[in-house]
Design an enzyme around this catalytic site. Structure first.
Site: not given
Ligand code: CAA
Length: 265
Positions: A73, A119
């Site tokens: 999300a 999910e």
């Molecule tokens: N939400 C919003 N933005 C996100 C995102 C997310 N879940 N995942 C990645 N992005 C964005 C980053 O902020 C980044 O944006 P900017 O370029 O503006 O900084 C862009 O996408 C690229 O991401 P990264 O630079 O982080 O890329 P990476 O290759 O270094 O890492 C990743 C990839 C490991 C997937 C990392 O992005 C990450 O950990 N993302 C979040 C994963 C996460 O926590 N997911 C759970 C979300 S909560 C949820 O889903 C609740 C639910 O149950 C409904």
């Protein structure tokens, strides 16, 4: 097979196209790792519902891109919201809508399939993964827990011990491990995962449409009901199919040793 756009719908975050009787919806927010914002989910659900209601379509595929199916999300959208806003907006209801589609949906997954992305994939009926796919529920690392069914579906699929480990550590598993645990149907080289998902969807879309829907509903009853109620859904659907033209055609074709001609009636 002909590839045509469904309609000139003003979708901003998803791309929709048809391949024969298969509808493909691609999550298209690559700059944000396909993070599933509320507007994106609303479009995804609308596109899937339209395909679900279209008699020319027999199955759907949901995909992202090679780098990410979806990284969850949208954390930026959620960061400042209050519990009351979450409740009244009902954002997570959009995920539930995917699980209520009548036709089969296959997730074609490559790269990150995290949080709400995992999910969403589990809400689909089958998952075809590329060798580079990674699955996880990393919400714990941002101070929350899975909110779109992850604790329930992951536990049903992987069992308590593995689900507990993934959700409590926030660590992820690769495609081969996901295959061994029964989370995904098949793992293929990255250049083939979408084709493979489309092929599987086309095969299902070639089956009698009513029987496909009835079978999906009965199989999903396993997770939603107790055994006795689930058996009743199966029995009812089995009996009901005998009121369809396709049942008569399918059985007649078998006896006459010819290919059936499905009408979806
Ligand atoms: N939400 C919003 N933005 C996100 C995102 C997310 N879940 N995942 C990645 N992005 C964005 C980053 O902020 C980044 O944006 P900017 O370029 O503006 O900084 C862009 O996408 C690229 O991401 P990264 O630079 O982080 O890329 P990476 O290759 O270094 O890492 C990743 C990839 C490991 C997937 C990392 O992005 C990450 O950990 N993302 C979040 C994963 C996460 O926590 N997911 C759970 C979300 S909560 C949820 O889903 C609740 C639910 O149950 C409904």
């Amino acid at each position: 097979m002909a590839r045509t756009a469904v309609k000139a719908l003003p979708y901003e975050h998803v791309l929709v196209r048809r391949e024969g009787r298969v509808g493909l919806v691609q999550i298209n927010r690559p700059k944000a790792m396909n993070a599933l914002s509320t507007p994106l989910m609303a479009e995804l659900v609308q596109a899937l519902r339209e395909l679900d209601l279209d008699d020319a379509i027999g199955a759907m595929v949901v995909t992202g891109d090679e780098r990410a199916f979806a990284a969850g999300a949208d954390i930026k959208e959620m960061a400042g919201v209050t519990p009351m806003e979450l409740l009244t907006r009902g954002s997570l209801d959009l995920w539930d809508a995917v699980g209520r589609l009548a036709k089969p949906v296959i997730a074609a997954v490559s790269g990150f399939c995290f949080g709400g992305g995992c999910e969403l994939a589990m809400l689909c009926d089958m998952i075809v993964a590329s060798e580079t796919a990674r699955f996880g529920q990393p919400e714990i690392a941002i101070g929350v827990i899975p909110g779109a069914g992850g604790t329930q579906r992951l536990t049903r699929i992987l069992g308590k011990a593995r689900a507990m480990e993934l959700v409590l550590t926030g660590e992820s598993i690769g495609a081969r491990e996901a295959l061994a645990y029964g989370l995904v149907n098949r793992v293929v080289p990255v250049e083939l995962y979408l084709e493979e998902a489309l092929k599987l969807a086309a095969k299902i879309a070639g089956q009698p449409p009513l029987a496909v829907k009835m079978a999906k509903e009965a199989i999903n009853a396993v997770d939603q009901m107790h055994l006795d109620e689930g058996l009743q859904v199966e029995r009812k659907n089995f009996y009901l199919l005998f009121s369809s033209e396709d049942q008569k055609e399918g059985m007649a074709a078998f006896v006459q040793k010819r290919a059936p001609n499905w009408k979806g009636k």
